[in-house]
Design a protein around this motif. Structure first.
Motif: not given
Length: 1324
Positions: A48-51, A110-116, A134-142, A169-175
């Protein structure tokens, strides 16, 4: 093991030796059949990829696949510790692999996040995967917020901030607006990289209440929405009316007026900013500017060019992107915002860093027992990465000791490996921006050879193309590959064969004779294996009859021919194209085996038609144009180049000759003058056509002389008055049989490069000259004049041979003879050369010096013996140095050593330019091409006395009326014992003539003397020289004047004015060798009495002068005038007449003497000269007797006329002087006319109505002319004043009559002060 140990002596040499074994390390074979039977350490094939960012709605899958023999087992670590999968039912490992599948449904992801990290292991070693984060994706509310309405003045800038929640990862922004329509973006309104919306200036149409920022999170595919933002754009009048209503509840943007303004940057802020980017990534630079009108953005890189192939502009040129960044992209980038009111700049300083990247990753090795291999891990980065080695996943420092293993920075050396020492090595390179890790196994095997290329494979190639016969093999140790043709002929590496390192046999230019059966044999110490393949060389496919250009009338038919010749075993297929596309699907187009017919031609049939002949191995093509016309015009006679000859045929074939015949082509109305026959050597120079012979235009045959071992192909060109035709089609190939060489290499020569060798070199034969395959050279040599046999050595593909172990610089005889597989060339010519030189062994003996005179010596020596020279004698070098003068007691350390080289076998030489009365040291060396021999014994010699150098200086230190006191310094070089000085002095008169010389002899200890009984006010030339017993040396000269008797100037006095001050005396100038200029104190005045008078010709000035200056002038200016002084040159006289002065005007006059050397100026005081006005003569002609008598006589004749004339004369009374003068035209009383250009330029400075009373007896000057000097210098320019004046008392009237002189000053002056040195020298 100490990883920081220093490089040990000898280790570099060992590494160089071991590097040769690296090339012998086996590559891992890719053939699965080979791999099946070989033991192999584990190799990671998938990970798997490093990240790894996972979606919490899906299972986590961490890949880890590996291969090996036996099949490896897998272990995992998490956060550096063992990960026990059996204790967690949610974690499964796929069978036969190390891939983990984690079921996170109903669990906290979150319990399975870490470096394998995965480890694949078998009995031959352990391979590691990368560290997988290994990190969990996050999409928090405004966050909840209330956006206030924005009221903004029209024309100002505005920023609407987005500020989305941080996601992974960081979100994609548009107006967008409320209708989910994207807001239009342009040069004025743009979105920044951070998502904010920028307005360079706002317009009324920007007013809306639904500016909404959206953030889309990629992994979860969710979109978050910011609260809408309301913007109201008002003009100034509306703003003033609504300001009160919105003041307490709105943000009010009115930083700048509604009108136009210069650009300014909104992003980034300030004059400069910084940006860091990693190598290989994409650099994004952003500049957003405000202003009205909307600014344009441009980019440039300071001190360099933007990389056009990797750069692109975005967001209306507000964003510059450079992909695949490298170190050269660092530097300062300037973005410029421009509108019609001006521009603004911002500098972005870009720094390029680099995560580790590979230069050379370690590669798997298969070694035989007792072989040596090297693993290298070459990486680079910024900052420089740290390299760490692991073996089977264990740091090298903690691994079991292995004496066959050495680690040196990025290199691991494995020496004399043994069975059972197989392992997997890991290289880890890291810096602050990342890391690289690579596995490389070392497998120690003992395997007999295997040939991996399929047996009995048939290779087919076209004649004159390269043929590659493969023999891929495997074995440990690496097998040696040998090739045989037809199971008998051993193939050597040389023309036309090349055997590559991987065993492939290459035939550079395949010919039909190369067809046959080939056998490759793979051999090592464990066995032998052979394989058989076949080669078939086919004739090329060629179009013999090409389609021709055609002009056809509409409605007619056209036929394009395309006749081909091909190998009988190959079946060609023909394809016709029109304008590089398929033929139209039309029954009018008929395709035959060797032609294309087009019927009922239309306009759209016009174009280019191409015939392509394909076989399975090659193809040939030819094209022709079709032009469609209305009707065929009557053609005029056209002279063109001839058509190429056709039907070439070879007859009367012998070993060294053949007869070529051909059919001439159309001459096109111009007779053929000659035919040119060319040939192509398909074996040695394919594709190159060479002129062979020319024959007359009336002949169609040529007898051609040929060379052995050439694959000839001939063609013919015809020439008429227009030019050469195109070449004919090539003839059939004619091969001459190989033979022994006809000649030997040229330019054979031999020269030694070291004392113990002889390098024999030559110009090798070309392939055409070789006459056959297997060309080699037999080099023979022996020592000249020594009874011994010739030594010999055969070499191939070389142009030089080194004979080692030769004596130093002895003559050798040598020769180089060519031979091939069919015999030897003629006997080679013997050439003589010498082995290498060494530095001479002996020094010259019996060195003697014979001093010829004080500056010349002759040195003699005994030449060294020829054997001791050890080379070609070039000559002798004499080194000599002055130690000291004979009058000195200590050596002078700063004396430079001098060298003279005497070429050839010399035994003497002359040393010129020696310094008299000195002690010298000398030694001699012999010289050859290699260098200098040892020094002879030092020899000391002395030079006798010589004449001394000049005195170091000569100054005049005291001036008297009849005496001069001199002072001087002794010579810098006495060149012996100083015996005294000789002083010669001579008087110089005003004309520059020298008087008789007087000689004084002075003692050596004297440095001053006073010369008495000299003439006053006289210039003297002085010469001083020193002398020894050998005579007097060069002199130093000086000039000086005795003081003159002072006579005070008698100034004239004008009423109401006192006498002026006397002129300041000036100093005589002296000159010496030691110092170019010496000034002495003042010695008295230069001028005496000055007198003035006025004559009919002008103002006469006379003076007394006692100096010797070269240039003298009379200068004058109108009284009270601000103009520059006018001057006239008066050299060699004591009086001068100034002509052309204006009557009734007063002038200030002075006499000036200028010294040309340093600009010294001597001047008299100013005198005032007044030119009388012209008297207005009022004569009553009625009282004149002659007039009365005349009138009476006339009255008797015509009384009436007399009365009328008499009345008219009495009415006029008096008349102007000008009328009288015009009547009489007397030159003596004619006044100056204004139109003569003499003084008209000065009348504007004075009043014409001034009443100057004329002096009694004075007269108007007679039409004199004063020419104005080009220089406007005055005494003020030379540092002296000139305010004093003589008053006019009339005493000078009539005393002198001015001598009329021709104006001689033109061209003799310049505005620069003359040189005093030149002035003094003019009297010598």
């Amino acid at each position: 093991m100490d990883r920081n140990r220093k490089w040990e002596p000898g280790f570099g040499a060992v590494l160089l030796i071991l590097m040769s074994h690296v090339t012998s390390a086996l590559e891992v074979p890719l053939d699965p059949k080979v791999l099946e039977g070989l033991p192999q350490p584990p190799t990671i094939t998938l990970q798997s990829p490093k990240d790894y960012i996972f979606d919490p709605r899906e299972n986590i899958v961490i890949h880890c696949e590996a291969k090996g023999k036996p099949q490896p087992s897998f272990l995992w670590t998490r956060n550096g510790t063992h990960f026990d999968m059996e204790k967690d039912s949610k974690v499964l490992m796929k069978p036969g692999s190390g891939t983990l599948v984690i079921d996170i449904s109903g669990e906290k992801a979150e319990a399975y996040e870490g470096t394998y990290q995965c480890a694949a292991h078998n009995e031959h070693g352990t391979a590691l995967s990368n560290n997988i984060v290994i990190r969990q994706s996050r999409s928090p509310l405004w966050s909840k917020e209330r956006n206030e309405a924005i009221v903004v003045q029209m024309g100002v800038s505005l920023v609407l901030q987005c500020r989305p929640p941080a996601g992974l990862p960081p979100p994609v922004i548009f107006w967008m607006d409320n209708n989910f329509q994207k807001l239009p973006l342009d040069k004025r309104v743009s979105q920044a990289l951070n998502g904010d919306l920028y307005f360079s200036n706002v317009l009324p149409e920007d007013t809306r209440s639904d500016y909404i920022c959206y953030a889309r999170f990629p992994h979860t595919q969710t979109i978050q929405q910011k609260q809408p933002i309301s913007v109201n754009v008002l003009n100034m009048e509306t703003m003033n009316e609504t300001l009160a209503a919105f003041y307490n509840v709105t943000d009010f943007y009115s930083d700048s007026p509604e009108g136009e303004r210069r650009p300014g940057f909104m992003l980034p802020l300030g004059p400069s900013s910084t940006k860091m980017v990693l190598r290989g990534e994409t650099l994004e630079l952003e500049c957003i500017a405000e202003g009205l009108p909307t600014p344009d953005i441009s980019w440039q890189k300071e001190g360099g060019e933007l990389p056009s192939s990797r750069m692109s502009y975005h967001n209306f040129k507000k964003t510059l992107k450079i992909s695949d960044v490298n170190e050269a992209d660092g530097g300062n980038y300037r973005c410029t915002a421009t509108n019609k009111l001006g521009s603004a700049d911002h500098i972005i300083k870009v720094t390029v860093k680099a995560a580790p990247f590979w230069i050379s990753a370690p590669r798997n090795l298969i070694l035989a027992p007792n072989e040596t291999g090297i693993l290298t891990c070459r990486v680079n980065g910024e900052p420089k990465p740290n390299v760490h080695w692991f073996v089977n996943g264990v740091p090298m420092d903690n691994a079991p000791e292995d004496r066959s293993r050495k680690v040196e920075d990025d290199t691991v050396i494995l020496s004399s490996v043994q069975t059972g020492s197989s392992a997997v090595y890991q290289c880890n390179a890291s810096n602050e921006f990342g890391y690289l890790m690579a596995n490389a196994f070392v497998s120690v095997l003992a395997e007999p050879p295997r040939v991996l290329t399929p047996s009995n494979q048939v290779y087919k190639v076209i004649t004159n193309n390269p043929a590659l016969l493969h023999c891929a093999s495997f074995g440990s140790p690496i097998p040696t590959i040998t090739w045989f043709k037809d199971s008998q002929i051993s193939i050597k590496n040389g023309d036309p064969y090349v055997i590559h390192e991987n065993g492939t046999l290459e035939i550079n230019v395949a010919q039909p004779l190369n067809s046959g059966k080939y056998t490759c044999i793979a051999t090592n110490n464990l066995g032998i294996k052979e394989n058989h393949v076949s080669l078939e060389v086919k004739e090329p496919t060629r179009i013999l009859k090409q389609p021709e250009y055609k002009v056809v009338q509409r409605g007619m038919s056209a036929v394009f021919e395309c006749k081909v010749k091909h190998d009988p075993s190959l079946i060609p297929t023909v394809i016709w194209l029109k304008d590089k596309g398929e033929l139209p699907d039309d029954e009018r187009f008929e395709v035959d085996t060797d032609s294309l017919t087009i019927k009922d031609i239309r306009d759209d049939d016009e174009g280019t038609y191409t015939c392509i002949m394909n076989t399975t191995l090659d193809q040939d093509s030819a094209s022709a144009m079709l032009t469609v016309v209305e009707a065929t015009p009557t053609p005029a006679i056209v002279y063109e180049k001839p058509d190429p000859p056709t039907d070439l045929e070879l007859t009367d074939q012998t070993e060294r000759s053949v007869q070529l015949t051909w059919t001439p082509g159309d001459e096109h109305n111009s007779l053929t003058q000659n035919f040119l026959v060319q040939y192509e050597d398909l074996l040695h120079q394919p594709g190159v056509w060479i002129n062979l012979t020319e024959v007359a235009g009336t002949s169609t045959t040529a007898q051609l002389q040929l060379s052995p071992y050439v694959y000839y192909s001939f063609r013919v060109l015809a020439r008429n008055e227009v030019g050469y035709s195109g070449p004919s089609e090539p003839s059939s190939q004619y091969r001459t049989n190989p033979a022994a060489p006809d000649e030997n290499p040229s330019d054979v020569q031999g020269v030694g490069t070291e004392p113990n060798n002889l390098v024999i070199s030559w110009t090798p034969l070309t392939g055409f000259q070789s006459n056959g395959p297997g060309l080699e050279y037999k080099v023979l040599w022996k020592q000249k004049d020594v009874d011994e046999e010739w030594s010999s050595k055969s070499v191939a593909n070389l142009s030089r041979f080194v004979v080692s172990g030769t004596p130093t610089y002895v003559p050798y005889e040598f020769k180089v003879q060519a031979f091939n597989d069919y015999g030897s060339g003629p006997d080679a010519e013997v050439v003589v050369g010498y082995s290498g030189e060494d530095v001479p062994l002996s020094a010259p003996d019996s060195v003697q010096v014979m001093v010829q005179n004080s500056t010349l010596a002759e040195v003699h020596w005994e030449p060294v013996s020829s054997p001791s020279v050890q080379g070609k004698l070039q000559g002798y070098k004499v080194y000599y140095r002055r130690l000291r003068g004979l009058h000195e007691t200590q050596e002078q350390a700063d004396q430079q050593e001098q060298v003279l080289t005497f070429s050839g076998n010399r035994s003497e030489g002359r040393l010129p330019g020696l310094q008299p009365y000195s002690v010298y040291n000398l030694f001699v060396k012999v010289l050859n091409n290699k260098g200098e021999g040892p020094s002879s014994l030092n020899t000391t010699f002395e030079t006798p006395e010589g004449v001394p150098g000049p005195p170091s200086f000569l100054n005049v230190v005291n001036f008297g009326l009849d005496s001069l006191t001199l002072e001087w310094g002794p010579p810098m070089n006495n060149n012996g014992r100083l015996a005294g000085y000789t002083l010669i002095y001579q008087a110089v008169n005003n004309t520059g003539e020298l008087g008789p010389g007087k000689v004084m002899t002075l003692q050596a200890n004297k440095t001053t003397v006073t010369l008495d009984s000299l003439d006053s006010s006289m210039l003297y030339k002085l010469y001083l020289s020193a002398r020894t017993i050998k005579g007097s040396g060069p002199n130093v000269s000086e000039e000086a004047s005795t003081v003159m008797e002072t006579t005070r100037i008698q100034p004239t006095v004008e009423t109401g004015k006192g006498p002026t001050e006397p002129p300041h005396p000036t100093s005589p100038i002296t000159q010496s060798l030691h110092s170019p200029f010496h000034k002495v104190p003042p010695v008295g005045p230069t001028f005496g009495t000055v007198n003035t008078s006025v004559s009919e010709e002008g103002a006469v000035i006379s003076w007394e002068y006692f100096g010797h200056h070269k240039n003298m002038f009379v200068e004058y200016i109108v009284e009270n005038s601000e103009e520059n002084w006018k001057k006239e040159l008066v050299n060699g006289t004591h009086s001068h007449t100034i002509k052309g002065l204006k009557p009734g005007t007063s002038y200030r006059v002075r006499v000036v003497a200028r010294d040309g050397a340093d600009g010294t100026v001597h001047s008299t005081s100013e005198v005032l000269v007044t030119v009388p006005a012209v008297p207005n003569r009022q004569v009553d002609i009625a009282t004149q007797g002659w007039f009365i008598g005349l009138m009476c006589a006339i009255a008797l004749l015509i009384l009436v006329l007399l009365i009328v004339c008499f009345i008219k004369r009495n009415k006029g009374g008096k008349y102007p002087v000008k009328e009288k003068e015009d009547a009489h035209q007397d030159p003596e009383i004619q006044p100056m006319k204004e139109d003569d250009g003499t003084f008209g330029e000065y009348r504007s400075m004075e009043s014409d109505t001034e009443d100057h009373k004329p002096l009694k007896g004075s007269r108007t000057p007679s039409n004199g002319t004063v020419r104005r000097d080009e220089s406007d210098d005055s005494l003020v320019d030379y540092g002296e004043g000139g305010d004093g004046q003589f008053n006019e008392d009339g005493s000078f009237i009539g005393q002198y009559s001015g001598k009329k002189e021709k104006d001689t000053h033109e061209g003799n002056e310049s505005s620069e002060a003359p040189s005093p040195v030149n002035a003094m020298n003019s009297f010598v």
